[in-house]
Scaffold this motif. Structure first.
Motif, mmCIF file in Angstrom:
data_model
loop_
_atom_site.group_PDB
_atom_site.id
_atom_site.type_symbol
_atom_site.label_atom_id
_atom_site.label_comp_id
_atom_site.label_asym_id
_atom_site.label_seq_id
_atom_site.Cartn_x
_atom_site.Cartn_y
_atom_site.Cartn_z
ATOM 1 N N HIS A 1 1.234 4.434 -2.870
ATOM 2 C CA HIS A 1 0.950 5.739 -2.384
ATOM 3 C C HIS A 1 2.372 6.676 -2.707
ATOM 4 O O HIS A 1 1.994 7.789 -2.952
ATOM 5 C CB HIS A 1 0.578 5.850 -0.946
ATOM 6 C CG HIS A 1 -0.615 5.636 -0.748
ATOM 7 N ND1 HIS A 1 -1.715 6.609 -1.022
ATOM 8 C CD2 HIS A 1 -1.450 4.777 -0.030
ATOM 9 C CE1 HIS A 1 -3.029 6.267 -0.568
ATOM 10 N NE2 HIS A 1 -2.570 5.038 0.051
ATOM 11 N N ASP A 2 3.360 6.009 -2.302
ATOM 12 C CA ASP A 2 4.614 6.789 -2.759
ATOM 13 C C ASP A 2 5.124 6.965 -4.244
ATOM 14 O O ASP A 2 5.918 7.833 -4.541
ATOM 15 C CB ASP A 2 5.842 6.102 -1.940
ATOM 16 C CG ASP A 2 5.830 6.188 -0.385
ATOM 17 O OD1 ASP A 2 4.837 6.811 0.028
ATOM 18 O OD2 ASP A 2 6.449 5.362 0.135
ATOM 19 N N THR A 3 4.357 6.110 -5.019
ATOM 20 C CA THR A 3 5.072 5.931 -6.299
ATOM 21 C C THR A 3 4.149 6.799 -7.436
ATOM 22 O O THR A 3 4.352 7.439 -8.157
ATOM 23 C CB THR A 3 5.100 4.366 -6.678
ATOM 24 O OG1 THR A 3 5.974 3.926 -5.887
ATOM 25 C CG2 THR A 3 5.577 4.466 -8.236
ATOM 26 N N LYS B 1 5.174 9.793 -9.332
ATOM 27 C CA LYS B 1 5.664 10.915 -8.553
ATOM 28 C C LYS B 1 7.272 11.273 -8.699
ATOM 29 O O LYS B 1 7.526 12.544 -8.776
ATOM 30 C CB LYS B 1 5.469 10.647 -7.118
ATOM 31 C CG LYS B 1 4.106 10.707 -6.545
ATOM 32 C CD LYS B 1 3.798 10.498 -5.293
ATOM 33 C CE LYS B 1 2.269 10.643 -4.850
ATOM 34 N NZ LYS B 1 2.108 10.258 -3.280
ATOM 35 N N ALA B 2 7.933 10.180 -9.166
ATOM 36 C CA ALA B 2 9.266 10.637 -9.397
ATOM 37 C C ALA B 2 9.739 10.646 -10.800
ATOM 38 O O ALA B 2 10.619 11.381 -11.170
ATOM 39 C CB ALA B 2 10.138 9.450 -8.827
ATOM 40 N N GLU C 1 0.830 -1.081 0.069
ATOM 41 C CA GLU C 1 -0.175 -0.006 0.057
ATOM 42 C C GLU C 1 0.859 1.307 0.051
ATOM 43 O O GLU C 1 0.594 2.317 -0.788
ATOM 44 C CB GLU C 1 -0.977 0.030 1.131
ATOM 45 C CG GLU C 1 -1.928 1.076 1.353
ATOM 46 C CD GLU C 1 -2.861 1.217 2.639
ATOM 47 O OE1 GLU C 1 -3.557 2.360 2.505
ATOM 48 O OE2 GLU C 1 -2.843 0.313 3.186
ATOM 49 N N ARG C 2 1.925 1.129 0.883
ATOM 50 C CA ARG C 2 2.768 2.375 0.954
ATOM 51 C C ARG C 2 3.609 2.694 -0.215
ATOM 52 O O ARG C 2 3.683 3.765 -0.840
ATOM 53 C CB ARG C 2 3.776 2.295 1.977
ATOM 54 C CG ARG C 2 4.649 3.726 2.200
ATOM 55 C CD ARG C 2 5.620 3.265 3.533
ATOM 56 N NE ARG C 2 6.169 2.027 3.828
ATOM 57 C CZ ARG C 2 5.816 1.127 4.563
ATOM 58 N NH1 ARG C 2 4.885 1.201 5.256
ATOM 59 N NH2 ARG C 2 6.380 -0.299 4.680
ATOM 60 N N TYR C 3 3.925 1.427 -0.967
ATOM 61 C CA TYR C 3 4.578 1.542 -2.320
ATOM 62 C C TYR C 3 3.881 2.456 -3.360
ATOM 63 O O TYR C 3 4.284 3.312 -4.098
ATOM 64 C CB TYR C 3 4.890 0.285 -2.979
ATOM 65 C CG TYR C 3 5.673 0.193 -4.270
ATOM 66 C CD1 TYR C 3 6.946 0.442 -4.715
ATOM 67 C CD2 TYR C 3 4.669 0.145 -5.381
ATOM 68 C CE1 TYR C 3 7.442 0.639 -6.003
ATOM 69 C CE2 TYR C 3 5.150 0.154 -6.658
ATOM 70 C CZ TYR C 3 6.354 0.482 -6.980
ATOM 71 O OH TYR C 3 7.008 0.408 -8.121
#
Length: 141
Positions: A52-54, A139-140, A48-50
């Motif tokens: 959200h972060d990506t 995001k990146a 889940e974090r991956y």
């Protein structure tokens, strides 16, 4: 439901959850598995974090994408309670101010196991073969 149908359902459910921006549900699909895109993420919270972060989420709460999953090939070993799948994917996106367009295409290599009568992801390895403008998606980027 046959093993093949259950596994195809997992494959298609993953795409639906990503497109809905429901990363908690994506994480739930990998509660006992690994998503190996970039740095591998293992387990519900890490997956889940991956996501959200990506991925970029827009005001509607989605990444404004549609993942099309095709050419699904599933191989089941009923005796072992394991399976593998290989499928193609294409991600379309309609970001604000841009037309609907394909942004990436590739394939997934998946491994599954049967646990307590239900099939679940063990590992998903996405491979990007073709990429367009991902700047509105990652995001990146």
């Amino acid at each position: 439901m046959s093993a093949r149908e259950a596994i195809e359902n997992l494959i298609f459910t993953y795409a639906a959850h990503v497109d809905a921006g429901n990363f908690a549900a994506v994480g739930e699909l990998f509660a006992h598995g690994t998503f190996a895109g970039g740095d591998p993420a293992t387990g519900r919270e890490a997956v889940e974090r991956y996501f959200h972060d990506t991925l970029v989420l827009y005001p509607d709460g989605t990444p404004r994408t549609r993942h099309l999953t095709t050419n699904v090939r599933v191989h089941v070993d009923e005796a072992a309670g394991t399976a593998t799948a290989h499928s193609y994917w294409t991600a379309l996106q309609a970001a604000p101010g841009l037309p609907l367009q394909p942004i990436a295409s590739g394939h997934y290599d998946d491994r599954f196991e049967r646990s307590h009568g239900a099939w679940r992801f063990v590992e998903r390895r996405p491979h990007v073969a073709l990429a367009g403008d991902l700047s509105h998606h990652l995001k990146a980027a």
